[in-house]
Write a protein that holds these residues in place. Structure first.
Motif, PDB file in Angstrom:
ATOM      1  N   LYS A  35      -4.962  56.395  15.889  1.00 59.50           N
ATOM      2  CA  LYS A  35      -5.639  55.291  15.381  1.00 59.50           C
ATOM      3  C   LYS A  35      -6.006  55.528  13.928  1.00 59.50           C
ATOM      4  CE  LYS A  35      -5.742  52.578  18.713  1.00 59.50           C
ATOM      5  NZ  LYS A  35      -4.685  51.455  18.628  1.00 59.50           N
ATOM      6  N   ALA A  36      -5.784  54.675  12.910  1.00 60.77           N
ATOM      7  CA  ALA A  36      -5.967  54.907  11.646  1.00 60.77           C
ATOM      8  C   ALA A  36      -7.304  54.024  11.189  1.00 60.77           C
ATOM      9  CB  ALA A  36      -4.670  54.238  10.680  1.00 60.77           C
ATOM     10  N   ASP A  37      -7.722  54.618  10.132  1.00 64.67           N
ATOM     11  CA  ASP A  37      -9.097  53.718   9.393  1.00 64.67           C
ATOM     12  C   ASP A  37      -8.829  53.590   8.252  1.00 64.67           C
ATOM     13  OD1 ASP A  37      -9.674  56.157   8.562  1.00 64.67           O
ATOM     14  OD2 ASP A  37     -11.544  56.484  10.067  1.00 64.67           O
ATOM     15  N   ILE A  39      -5.577  52.798   4.839  1.00 67.27           N
ATOM     16  CA  ILE A  39      -4.354  53.264   4.543  1.00 67.27           C
ATOM     17  C   ILE A  39      -4.238  53.243   2.971  1.00 67.27           C
ATOM     18  CG2 ILE A  39      -1.974  51.923   4.425  1.00 67.27           C
ATOM     19  CD1 ILE A  39      -3.143  50.235   6.767  1.00 67.27           C
ATOM     20  N   THR A  49       0.465  55.675   3.623  1.00 66.49           N
ATOM     21  CA  THR A  49      -0.154  57.104   4.343  1.00 66.49           C
ATOM     22  C   THR A  49      -1.131  56.218   5.083  1.00 66.49           C
ATOM     23  OG1 THR A  49       0.329  58.771   2.675  1.00 66.49           O
ATOM     24  CG2 THR A  49      -1.002  59.126   4.325  1.00 66.49           C
ATOM     25  N   LEU A  50      -1.248  56.569   6.596  1.00 71.98           N
ATOM     26  CA  LEU A  50      -2.081  56.339   7.404  1.00 71.98           C
ATOM     27  C   LEU A  50      -3.298  57.609   7.771  1.00 71.98           C
ATOM     28  CD1 LEU A  50      -0.181  54.753  10.267  1.00 71.98           C
ATOM     29  CD2 LEU A  50      -1.106  53.646   8.651  1.00 71.98           C
ATOM     30  N   PHE A  51      -4.537  57.381   7.472  1.00 76.66           N
ATOM     31  CA  PHE A  51      -5.635  58.350   7.609  1.00 76.66           C
ATOM     32  C   PHE A  51      -6.471  57.886   8.618  1.00 76.66           C
ATOM     33  CE2 PHE A  51      -4.550  58.252   3.032  1.00 76.66           C
ATOM     34  CZ  PHE A  51      -4.607  59.771   2.742  1.00 76.66           C
ATOM     35  N   SER A  52      -7.093  59.037   9.256  1.00 80.49           N
ATOM     36  CA  SER A  52      -8.042  58.934  10.447  1.00 80.49           C
ATOM     37  C   SER A  52      -9.208  60.029   9.609  1.00 80.49           C
ATOM     38  CB  SER A  52      -7.755  59.500  11.647  1.00 80.49           C
ATOM     39  OG  SER A  52      -8.712  59.463  12.565  1.00 80.49           O
ATOM     40  N   ILE A  57      -2.661  61.199   8.654  1.00 85.21           N
ATOM     41  CA  ILE A  57      -1.873  61.189  10.144  1.00 85.21           C
ATOM     42  C   ILE A  57      -0.631  60.919  10.108  1.00 85.21           C
ATOM     43  CG2 ILE A  57      -4.021  61.033  11.546  1.00 85.21           C
ATOM     44  CD1 ILE A  57      -3.244  57.964  12.037  1.00 85.21           C
ATOM     45  N   VAL A 164      -2.910  50.731  13.631  1.00 88.79           N
ATOM     46  CA  VAL A 164      -3.971  50.110  12.793  1.00 88.79           C
ATOM     47  C   VAL A 164      -4.451  48.609  13.168  1.00 88.79           C
ATOM     48  CG1 VAL A 164      -3.740  48.653  10.271  1.00 88.79           C
ATOM     49  CG2 VAL A 164      -2.520  50.899  10.659  1.00 88.79           C
TER      50      VAL A 164
END
Length: 174
Positions: A35-37, A39, A49-52, A57, A164
């Motif tokens: 799960k990303a929180d 972008i 880029t996706l971030f957690s 991530i 997302v």
């Protein structure tokens, strides 16, 4: 002579088939529970880029609007916006393979466009390839082709769609 032509055709088919497989393979799939929180889109690098939390991530290569330099200023300028927005909706019946809606235009974008007597535009998305053309895979990145959206392959938008949720912040940098 026939054997030689057949061999050339066979080699061409093998090369094209290998290129197609490479362009349509997800070499490092994102885990189904990821799960990303946040972008981050870096337009100059053509990266999403996706971030957690603070941890990246997964990073994807993207295509942007046909006029990628500079922020979106009005409808039909073919630019991808720059700034801080949220993912505020999703469309699984889009003309593209899945689409996550970006909250552009915000009040500032609307005000700036209004000063020039223009519409700021809207319908800016993160999406896959045009329906029916998904087989081009990563080859879509050969040029910026959207009207201002952020485009990834169909395999990639499948992952992003799962990871997302609505409400995730997205920062789009030059």
């Amino acid at each position: 002579m026939f054997k030689r032509i057949s061999l050339v055709i066979l080699i061409a088919i093998a090369v094209l088939g290998s290129a197609w497989l490479c362009a349509n393979h997800n070499w490092q799939p994102l885990g189904h529970g990821a799960k990303a929180d946040r972008i981050l889109v870096e337009k100059g690098l053509r990266k999403l880029t996706l971030f957690s939390g603070a941890k990246p991530i997964k990073t994807y290569s993207v295509s942007l609007g046909r006029e990628p330099v500079g922020p979106k200023s009005h409808e039909d300028d073919n630019r991808t916006p720059e700034g801080n927005y949220t993912i505020d909706g999703r469309n699984d019946a889009s003309s593209y393979h899945l689409a996550l809606h970006i909250s552009y235009p915000d009040k500032h974008d609307q005000s700036e466009a209004a000063k020039r007597g223009l519409s700021p535009g809207g319908d800016v998305m993160i999406h896959g390839i045009v329906n029916g053309y998904g087989g081009i895979g990563a080859f879509h990145r050969c040029r910026d082709w959207t009207s201002g959206c952020v485009a990834v392959t169909n395999f990639e938008i499948d992952e992003i769609w799962r990871a997302v949720p609505n409400g995730v912040r997205i920062e789009i940098r030059p």
